[in-house]
Design an enzyme around this catalytic site. Structure first.
Site, PDB file in Angstrom:
ATOM      1  N   ASP A 150      39.595 -23.132   2.059  1.00  0.00           N
ATOM      2  CA  ASP A 150      38.840 -21.952   1.657  1.00  0.00           C
ATOM      3  C   ASP A 150      38.562 -21.008   2.838  1.00  0.00           C
ATOM      4  OD1 ASP A 150      37.554 -20.306  -0.082  1.00  0.00           O
ATOM      5  OD2 ASP A 150      35.729 -21.527  -0.277  1.00  0.00           O
ATOM      6  N   HIS A 151      38.641 -19.749   2.554  1.00  0.00           N
ATOM      7  CA  HIS A 151      38.314 -18.688   3.534  1.00  0.00           C
ATOM      8  C   HIS A 151      38.984 -18.917   4.887  1.00  0.00           C
ATOM      9  CE1 HIS A 151      35.580 -15.964   1.433  1.00  0.00           C
ATOM     10  NE2 HIS A 151      35.153 -17.019   0.777  1.00  0.00           N
ATOM     11  N   GLU A 263      45.088 -17.853  -2.903  1.00  0.00           N
ATOM     12  CA  GLU A 263      44.094 -16.905  -3.392  1.00  0.00           C
ATOM     13  C   GLU A 263      43.835 -15.913  -2.270  1.00  0.00           C
ATOM     14  OE1 GLU A 263      40.485 -17.886  -5.730  1.00  0.00           O
ATOM     15  OE2 GLU A 263      39.426 -17.417  -3.882  1.00  0.00           O
ATOM     16  N   LYS A 305      24.223 -15.897  -2.712  1.00  0.00           N
ATOM     17  CA  LYS A 305      24.289 -17.357  -2.727  1.00  0.00           C
ATOM     18  C   LYS A 305      23.198 -17.981  -3.608  1.00  0.00           C
ATOM     19  CE  LYS A 305      27.689 -17.611   0.160  1.00  0.00           C
ATOM     20  NZ  LYS A 305      29.016 -17.958  -0.345  1.00  0.00           N
ATOM     21  N   HIS A 339      33.838 -15.688  -6.600  1.00  0.00           N
ATOM     22  CA  HIS A 339      33.303 -16.368  -5.417  1.00  0.00           C
ATOM     23  C   HIS A 339      31.783 -16.294  -5.442  1.00  0.00           C
ATOM     24  CE1 HIS A 339      36.691 -16.858  -2.325  1.00  0.00           C
ATOM     25  NE2 HIS A 339      37.226 -16.784  -3.519  1.00  0.00           N
TER      26      HIS A 339
HETATM   27 ZN    ZN Z   1      34.001 -16.410  -0.938  1.00  0.00          ZN
END
Ligand code: ZN
Length: 485
Positions: A150-151, A263, A305, A339
């Site tokens: 991820d990221h 992605e 978040k 996300h």
């Molecule tokens: Zn993200």
């Protein structure tokens, strides 16, 4: 096979293949799982017991060997299935994720940590993947699952994830997104566009102008670039696309013939991704042969978040409908990725409806928050220490996150009764304070927190299951994707 053992074997994990039986057994003090193998034990690390079975640690080597013996424990590409990614910062939540996702038709990504999270938790891509795999094995998960690197931001980020066998690579070219383009004047935009890395983009300004300076009819939506909006899109995302092309090239080199999917995420940038910009990004990714199955734009309003959507829901719905029209224009070859997707309960039905199920939900920190929710009831002393410590760290740790919690709206632990502690996990400000301070908290309290969880695992799985059942219920498709298009 293991009936006569004096060990508590985890029933869901028992599986026999080619005459050899595998399972996990739980060893007390300190509580931990061990691998049991009866039959062909060759190559596994551990001790051979009197009855000939092998009892071994959940080591990297045993994980590697088990993946060879039980191929469904290897992550695979999931394609365009409706999917959900579960970050697990502590590496013990996967059996709870399995329980939540099993009754659904959503495809899971059990291993998913960003480079930033790995840095803060001190875990390696291999450890994250192995932890998820042991959890899937423990819970008896036989269906396909993915592993999300991820990221990833830099070329150097890629290699350890490929080496560990990840299947889903999230490229975050955010460092190359030029948010200032949003307000630049035309002369500045023209200069920026001229200076783009056209080589890496395998194109030229003239070609880009010919390709995009026109009107596109998307059926229910019509998009038209003029010189200003085109230059803004190019200046803002051109460098990011060039970086994505470089990242893709490296990924293809490192992966060889192993299949992988990608992605592209621009959700953690300073400005909203307009529909025109989404159109430009998707079109360029296709032209550059980036094998992307998922795109995370930055939507209107705010995705913060651990809390619900902040903004005008009707505006968001129009926004999502527009993104979905663009996806259809490009042949529905990728999913819309949500996300910072946890707790956005009002958003899920909109996303599912407009995209006909082409959605990937990504949640990162809420399994950790559920761990703290358990702690708030099971060990109030430790929870109080963590809460006060998190408050002291918040202003520092919040810097790389989209959050707006204010410490003034929270109380120190000494002002709260034990009965009030669990409710902190339901409060906007407290959730965000706890969410972004995980690295510092785990540095200081990680072993103690882990111990409480390990001695209360069934309860922890219950918390996880309850939490994610709420998330996943809106991702049930009433009809198949092909049936609804
Ligand atoms: Zn993200």
């Amino acid at each position: 096979m293991f009936e006569k053992l004096s060990l508590p074997v985890i029933k869901e994990s028992i599986v026999t293949i080619n005459g050899t039986t595998y399972a996990l057994a739980t060893i007390a003090s300190p509580t931990r799982n061990q691998l049991l193998v009866a039959g062909n034990v060759e190559g596994f690390e551990g001790k051979i017991r009197d009855d000939g079975t092998l009892l071994g640690p959940l080591s990297a080597e045993n994980a590697r060997l088990l993946r060879q013996r039980l191929p469904w424990l290897q992550p695979v590409v999931l394609g365009l299935q409706t999917s959900a990614g579960f970050g697990d910062r502590l590496g013990i939540a996967t059996p709870g994720h399995v329980r939540a996702i099993r009754p659904t038709n959503v495809a899971p990504i059990f291993a998913q940590q960003s480079v930033r999270e790995n840095t803060r938790t001190g875990r390696s891509p291999q450890e994250v993947l192995d932890d998820a795999m042991w959890g899937a094995f423990q819970a008896g998960w036989y269906a396909p699952w993915g592993a999300d690197a991820d990221h990833m931001k830099t070329l150097a980020d890629i290699e350890p994830f490929v080496a560990a066998g990840y299947t889903f690579y999230t490229i975050d070219p955010g460092d190359y997104v030029d948010d200032a383009a949003e307000t630049d004047d035309d002369a500045t935009l023209a200069a920026k566009v001229a200076a783009l890395p056209w080589n890496d983009l395998q194109s030229s300004l003239q070609q880009a102008t010919e390709r995009y300076l026109k009107r596109f009819d998307l059926g229910d939506l019509s998009l038209a670039f003029d010189e200003h909006t085109l230059h803004k899109a190019l200046a803002k995302y051109g460098g990011a696309l060039a970086h994505t092309a470089r990242m893709t090239q490296r990924l293809k080199e490192l992966s060889g013939r192993r299949p992988f999917e990608m992605e592209i995420s621009v959700d953690e940038t300073g400005t909203t991704t307009t529909l025109l910009e989404h159109f430009y990004i998707a079109s360029e990714l296709q032209r550059l042969n980036v094998p992307f199955v998922s795109l995370a734009p930055r939507f209107v309003g705010r995705f913060e978040k651990g809390v619900g959507y902040i903004g005008d829901l009707e505006e968001l719905e129009r926004n999502i409908a527009g993104h979905a029209s663009i996806m259809r224009f490009f042949g529905n070859t990728y999913k819309l990725s949500l996300h910072t997707g946890s707790d956005k309960f009002e958003v899920y039905p909109l996303a599912m409806r407009h995209t006909a199920g082409l959605v990937h939900l990504k949640t990162a920190g809420t399994s950790y928050l559920e761990a703290l929710r358990l702690l708030a009831s099971y060990d109030t002393t430790l929870f109080r220490s963590i809460w006060d410590f998190a408050r002291s760290r918040y202003e520092i740790d919040r810097k790389t996150y989209h959050v707006s919690a204010s410490l003034e709206r929270t109380e120190p632990a000494s002002n709260l009764t034990d009965e009030q502690l669990p409710d902190l996990l339901n409060q906007f400000d407290a959730r965000q304070v706890l969410h972004v301070t995980f690295g510092s908290v785990l540095d200081t309290f990680g072993p103690r927190l882990r111990q409480v969880l390990l001695t209360n695992l069934p309860a922890y799985y219950d918390y996880i299951q309850r939490h994610f059942e709420r998330h996943l219920k809106d991702f049930q498709k009433g009809e198949t994707l092909s049936g609804s298009l």
